[in-house]
Scaffold this active site. Structure first.
Site: not given
Ligand code: ZN
Ligand code: ADP
Length: 369
Positions: A127, A149, A191, A234, A244, A248, A252, A255, A259, A272
Site C-alpha cells: 500500500r 504521476k 518539454e 513544473k 490536474e 496543470r 498540455n 500535447h 498524442h 514524445h
Molecule cells: Zn509531455
C-alpha cells in the site's frame, strides 16, 4: 506564475500530501540524501533499465554498500514496452519475496519509463513504499519526475492505469546526462521549452541563446540552468494544481497534437518530445491566428524548428483529427487546445474549428517537409 531568474538553490514541490525537495547531487551522495529525507535502510530497492544500469548501476550500488545499505536492484528492458502490467507483475514477483518493510525506500534510476513503472510499483507495494526519483534523462528531469504521476500502459491506450503518488524527493545528478543519446536531448529540450512558453519568457530567451550549446555540444554548464528553471516551473504548476484540475492542464501545451501524432505515426516512430515540438508549432500557429499582435510567431517558430523532428509528411490530417477526438482528455467530443495569449500567458481553447486546426497542421507539415 513563476518569474524567471528565480533559480533558487533550494527547489521544492509543495503538494497536498507532502512538500518534497528537488536536489542536485552526485550519485555517490544519494544514500546520504536518503537519510536527509528521513529514509533509512538497511534495504533499498533500485529500479532501473538496462541502458542506465550499464552506466550507473555499479557506482550507485557501491555508494549504498559503502554507506551500509543493502540494495536490491531490478533491471527492466529499456523502452515504453516496459510500462506494462506484465512488467509490473514481474516486479512484484521479484520484490515481494524480499520481505520489504513499509519503510523500505524505492529509488527509480532512469528516464520516464522507469519513473512511471517504478513509481506505480512503489505506490502499490504494501500500500505504498517511500519513493525517490533519480531521473537520468533530460525529459524525466525537466518534466516527469515532478508531480507524482505514475502508471503503466494498456492495450487500449497509454497511461490508462496508474495513480498520483508523490515521491519523498527528486535527486538529480546532471552528470548522468553525459551518456544520454542525442535524440533524448531533443525530447527533453522540447518539454523544457514548453515550460518556458507557458510560464517564463526568460527561459525562452535562455534556450534561444543556448540551444546550440545544449543540443550540439551537450554542454552541461549551458544545460543545468535550463533544467533548474524548467523544474522550478513544473514544481510551481504542480503545487498550484496537484491533481490536474486547472492550471496543470497548461502543461498540455502542444500535447493535443502530440498524442495524436504519436498514435497515428505508431508509438515509438515519433518520440514524445518530438511530437510535442511539432504539436507546439501547431498550437503556436493557432495562437498567432487568434492574436497576431501578441506573439512573435516567426521567432518562436524558429526556436521550435531548431528541434530536429522526423518526417511527418505521411500523417494525414483526417487520421490526426480522429485521434484527437478520441483522446482521453477530449470531453463531449470537444477538442481542447492549450494556446497562448502571449509567452507565459496560456489558456484553454475549446472552440477551434476543424478548418483552423487543419491549417495549423498544413503549416507544420509544409515547414518540416
Ligand atoms: Zn509531455
Ligand atoms: P523518457 O524520455 O520519458 O525519459 P525513457 O525512460 O524511455 O523515456 O528514457 C529514454 C531512453 O534513454 C531509454 O532508452 C533509457 O534507457 C535511456 N536513458 C535514460 N537516461 C539515460 C542516461 N543517463 N544515459 C544513457 N541512457 C539513458
Amino acid at each position: 506564475m513563476p518569474t524567471s531568474r528565480i533559480r533558487p538553490d533550494a527547489l521544492s514541490v509543495d503538494t497536498d500530501v507532502r512538500t518534497y525537495p528537488i536536489r542536485f547531487v552526485h550519485l555517490a551522495e544519494v544514500p546520504a540524501h536518503l537519510n536527509n529525507l528521513g529514509l533509512h535502510g538497511p534495504s533499498v530497492v533500485l529500479i532501473t533499465d538496462e541502458n542506465v544500469a550499464a552506466h550507473y548501476r555499479s557506482p550507485l550500488v557501491h555508494a549504498f554498500e559503502e554507506a551500509g545499505w543493502t540494495p536490491h536492484v531490478v533491471v527492466v528492458p529499456p523502452g515504453e514496452s516496459s510500462k506494462s502490467m506484465a512488467q509490473l507483475e514481474q516486479l512484484y514477483d521479484t520484490l515481494l519475496p524480499l520481505e520489504l518493510e513499509r519503510s523500505t525506500p524505492v529509488c527509480t534510476l532512469g528516464g520516464g519509463v522507469v519513473g512511471d513503472l517504478g513509481g506505480f510499483a512503489a505506490a502499490t507495494l504494501l500500500r505504498g513504499l517511500p519513493l525517490v526519483h533519480l531521473p537520468t534523462s533530460l525529459l524525466a528531469q525537466v518534466d516527469s519526475s515532478i508531480g507524482g504521476k505514475t502508471g503503466v500502459n494498456h492495450a487500449v491506450g497509454k497511461n490508462l492505469i496508474g495513480s498520483f503518488y508523490q515521491p519523498h524527493g527528486v535527486l538529480v545528478d546532471p552528470e548522468t546526462l553525459h551518456t544520454l543519446p542525442a535524440r533524448e536531448w531533443i525530447n527533453g529540450m522540447a518539454e523544457a521549452i514548453k515550460h518556458g512558453l507557458i510560464a517564463d519568457p526568460a527561459l525562452v530567451d535562455y534556450t534561444e541563446q543556448h540551444l546550440t550549446a545544449i543540443l550540439g555540444d551537450h554542454d552541461l554548464s549551458a544545460t543545468v540552468p535550463a533544467v533548474r528553471t524548467a523544474m522550478h516551473i513544473k514544481a510551481q504548476i504542480v503545487a498550484e494544481d496537484t491533481r490536474e484540475a486547472g492550471k496543470r492542464a497548461w502543461l498540455n501545451f502542444g500535447h493535443t497534437f502530440a498524442h495524436a501524432i504519436e498514435q497515428v505515426a505508431g508509438y515509438g516512430t515519433v518520440a514524445h518530445g518530438e511530437a510535442v515540438a511539432l504539436g507546439m508549432r501547431a498550437a503556436l500557429y493557432l495562437s498567432h491566428r487568434r492574436a497576431p499582435q501578441a506573439l512573435d510567431h516567426a521567432r518562436l517558430d524558429a526556436l521550435l524548428a531548431m528541434l530536429p523532428t522526423p518526417d511527418v509528411s505521411a500523417l494525414s490530417f483526417d487520421a490526426l483529427w480522429t485521434a484527437m477526438r478520441h483522446d482521453k482528455k477530449t470531453q463531449d467530443g470537444t477538442i481542447r487546445f492549450v494556446l497562448l495569449h502571449a509567452v507565459g500567458d496560456p489558456f484553454v481553447a475549446s472552440d477551434c474549428s476543424r478548418a483552423s486546426v487543419q491549417r495549423a497542421w498544413d503549416f507544420v507539415q509544409q515547414s518540416t517537409a
